[in-house]
Design a protein around this motif. Structure first.
Motif, mmCIF file in Angstrom:
data_model
loop_
_atom_site.group_PDB
_atom_site.id
_atom_site.type_symbol
_atom_site.label_atom_id
_atom_site.label_comp_id
_atom_site.label_asym_id
_atom_site.label_seq_id
_atom_site.Cartn_x
_atom_site.Cartn_y
_atom_site.Cartn_z
ATOM 1 N N ASP A 29 0.699 -1.253 0.120
ATOM 2 C CA ASP A 29 -0.159 -0.148 0.017
ATOM 3 C C ASP A 29 0.713 1.146 0.027
ATOM 4 O O ASP A 29 0.255 2.333 0.173
ATOM 5 N N GLY A 30 2.303 1.105 0.004
ATOM 6 C CA GLY A 30 2.968 2.398 0.028
ATOM 7 C C GLY A 30 3.392 3.083 1.153
ATOM 8 O O GLY A 30 3.780 3.908 1.268
ATOM 9 N N GLY A 31 2.838 2.102 2.364
ATOM 10 C CA GLY A 31 3.249 2.748 3.668
ATOM 11 C C GLY A 31 4.602 2.317 4.043
ATOM 12 O O GLY A 31 4.981 2.936 5.472
ATOM 13 N N GLU A 32 5.306 1.426 3.475
ATOM 14 C CA GLU A 32 6.587 1.071 4.203
ATOM 15 C C GLU A 32 7.655 1.515 2.858
ATOM 16 O O GLU A 32 7.472 0.657 1.917
ATOM 17 N N VAL A 33 8.355 2.372 2.881
ATOM 18 C CA VAL A 33 9.201 2.647 1.732
ATOM 19 C C VAL A 33 10.671 2.403 1.964
ATOM 20 O O VAL A 33 11.286 2.651 3.202
ATOM 21 N N PRO A 34 11.457 1.510 1.262
ATOM 22 C CA PRO A 34 12.580 0.986 1.641
ATOM 23 C C PRO A 34 13.526 2.389 1.376
ATOM 24 O O PRO A 34 13.448 3.022 0.486
ATOM 25 N N TYR A 35 14.546 2.648 2.366
ATOM 26 C CA TYR A 35 15.200 3.836 2.395
ATOM 27 C C TYR A 35 16.256 3.854 1.190
ATOM 28 O O TYR A 35 16.836 4.873 0.780
ATOM 29 N N ALA A 36 16.680 2.549 0.621
ATOM 30 C CA ALA A 36 17.327 2.787 -0.657
ATOM 31 C C ALA A 36 16.941 3.747 -1.586
ATOM 32 O O ALA A 36 17.662 4.233 -2.531
ATOM 33 N N VAL A 37 15.752 3.918 -1.681
ATOM 34 C CA VAL A 37 15.181 4.676 -2.830
ATOM 35 C C VAL A 37 15.500 6.124 -2.679
ATOM 36 O O VAL A 37 15.708 6.954 -3.574
ATOM 37 N N PHE A 38 16.030 6.504 -1.583
ATOM 38 C CA PHE A 38 16.536 7.787 -1.126
ATOM 39 C C PHE A 38 18.206 7.822 -1.199
ATOM 40 O O PHE A 38 18.559 8.907 -1.401
#
Ligand code: FES
Ligand SMILES: [Fe+2]
Length: 431
Positions: A29-38
């Motif tokens: 649902d997009g509520g947990e975002v892997p920090y690697a995307v930043f």
């Protein structure tokens, strides 16, 4: 932050600068975002290809910045340098600012007026539409050397950029596959753009700042009504944005990557007591402005929102706070850095007092803005703390139900979750 078993994720991401072979999203649902995307530069490059050079539209300029034939402005679409110009026929054209000869940046000025743009390296010259008009010594000298006889200047212009001038706001796209701007924004978002640009605008000036954080941390921020009444003393203490106001938090009904947040004070909404009761640190009872005219309101819309933050993915944010208005431009530079430009504007029929008020209230936003200076501080705090993350670490955003209560809740993270779902689709990582 949630920590996930490292073993499970060890092979999914090869590290901060490595290519993301497979990225694990702990929830759909997009509520947990892997920090690697930043933090991953490889992901950053993929974003440039699929999003910024992909089928998206980007703010380039206000048409009022290009009043006269030959006026030009240098800017970027993602990391691609672009120049936007007013042509001698009065049209607006844009081109990639990269010489067709050996790739040098042709235009080196931030803005100006010119009939021709000459590359400093070997003096190839282009007109205001980016068409090649001159190559020094094309025919050589004294019949020696020169370009091949079949060299055709028409085939060596600067790559054109698609342009749409929507009510005086100039957008550009590097992709032929992008739909029209209206279709790109969709029927839920377009009226909010038209609300602000309902009559000709006047460009007032800009501020620039660099943030040492990933550009998407800023996108989360402008889609986050939850922080807006907690992070800023100014919002909370001076009643510009409080949770009890009439609010909207709505995203587009396509990919969900665009959104609008508004607040409208109600006559009877002295809600300071709620903030005191919850011991919110940014509410300071008794604090007064030495110059209250900073927050004076001149009524100019049917619904006089105190705050209107409209995000147009992936690089544009339209802001109206009291009587100050700006287009914010989000220009990614690397995984850990972006530039943020605030282009302030008013209306061409503003009287002198209203123009003064807009300029005074411009101090609410920008690098040292009473409200907005906290944002990039917050995104940098995140960036600094996540640089050392393990591959499986992710954020956790569960506030507010899906689509809130009909899009009226300001205590919600549903628009950020929607944004991440749309982002995943655009990145080819499933929806
Ligand atoms: S690189 Fe521009 S003229 Fe040679
Ligand atoms: Fe913010």
């Amino acid at each position: 932050m949630r920590q996930h078993a490292q073993q499970e994720h060890r092979d999914e991401h090869s590290g901060r600068s490595g290519y993301p072979r497979r990225l694990s999203w702990p929830s759909a649902d997009g509520g947990e975002v892997p920090y690697a995307v930043f933090t991953s530069q490889a992901i950053f490059e993929r974003e440039q290809e699929r999003i910024h050079r992909g089928p998206t539209w980007h703010f380039l300029a206000l048409a009022d910045e290009l009043r006269n034939p030959g006026d030009f402005k240098s800017t970027f679409i993602g990391t691609t340098p672009v120049v936007v110009t007013r042509t001698r026929d009065g049209d607006i054209a844009a081109w990639v600012n990269r010489c067709a000869h050996r790739g040098a940046m042709v235009c080196r000025e931030p803005r100006g007026n010119a009939r021709a743009h000459r590359c400093v390296y070997h003096q190839w010259a282009y007109d205001e539409r980016g068409r090649l008009r001159g190559v020094p010594f094309q025919k050589g000298l004294n019949d020696k050397t020169g370009m091949p006889v079949d060299f055709n200047m028409a085939e060596h212009g600067l790559p054109p950029v698609r342009v749409e001038d929507h009510r005086g706001v100039v957008f550009g796209s590097l992709s032929d596959a992008a739909p029209s701007l209206a279709d790109y924004l969709g029927p839920r978002m377009l009226p909010w753009l038209d609300r602000i640009f309902h009559k000709p605008v006047e460009y007032l000036g800009c501020t620039r700042q660099y943030a040492k954080s990933n550009w998407k941390l800023y996108y989360e921020n402008v889609k986050d009504p939850y922080h807006a009444s907690l992070l800023y003393l100014f919002h909370t203490t001076f009643n510009i944005y409080r949770f009890n106001m009439r609010g909207r938090s709505v995203m587009d009904d396509g990919l969900g990557v665009h959104s609008i947040i508004t607040t409208t004070p109600q006559d009877d909404d002295d809600t300071a007591g709620d903030y005191q009761k919850h011991d919110i640190a940014t509410y300071r009872a008794g604090l007064k402005l030495a110059d209250p005219s900073m927050l004076e309101v001149r009524r100019e819309f049917e619904e006089q929102t105190s705050n209107n933050i409209h995000t147009l993915f992936p690089s544009t944010v339209i802001q109206q706070i009291h009587n100050t208005m700006a287009v914010r431009q989000v220009l990614p530079k690397s995984a850990g850095e972006f530039e943020l430009v605030f282009h302030f504007f008013g209306y061409q029929d503003d009287d002198a007092a209203l123009r003064r008020l807009r300029l005074k209230q411009a101090n609410l936003a920008g690098p040292a803005g009473y409200i907005s200076m906290e944002d990039t501080e917050a995104t940098e705090l995140v960036q600094r703390a996540i640089e050392s993350c393990a591959a499986g670490d992710s954020s956790y955003m569960a506030m507010g139900g899906e689509d809130g209560d009909g899009g009226t809740s300001l205590i919600s993270e549903h628009m950020i979750r929607g944004f991440w779902r749309g982002y995943r689709t655009m990145m080819g990582w499933g929806g």
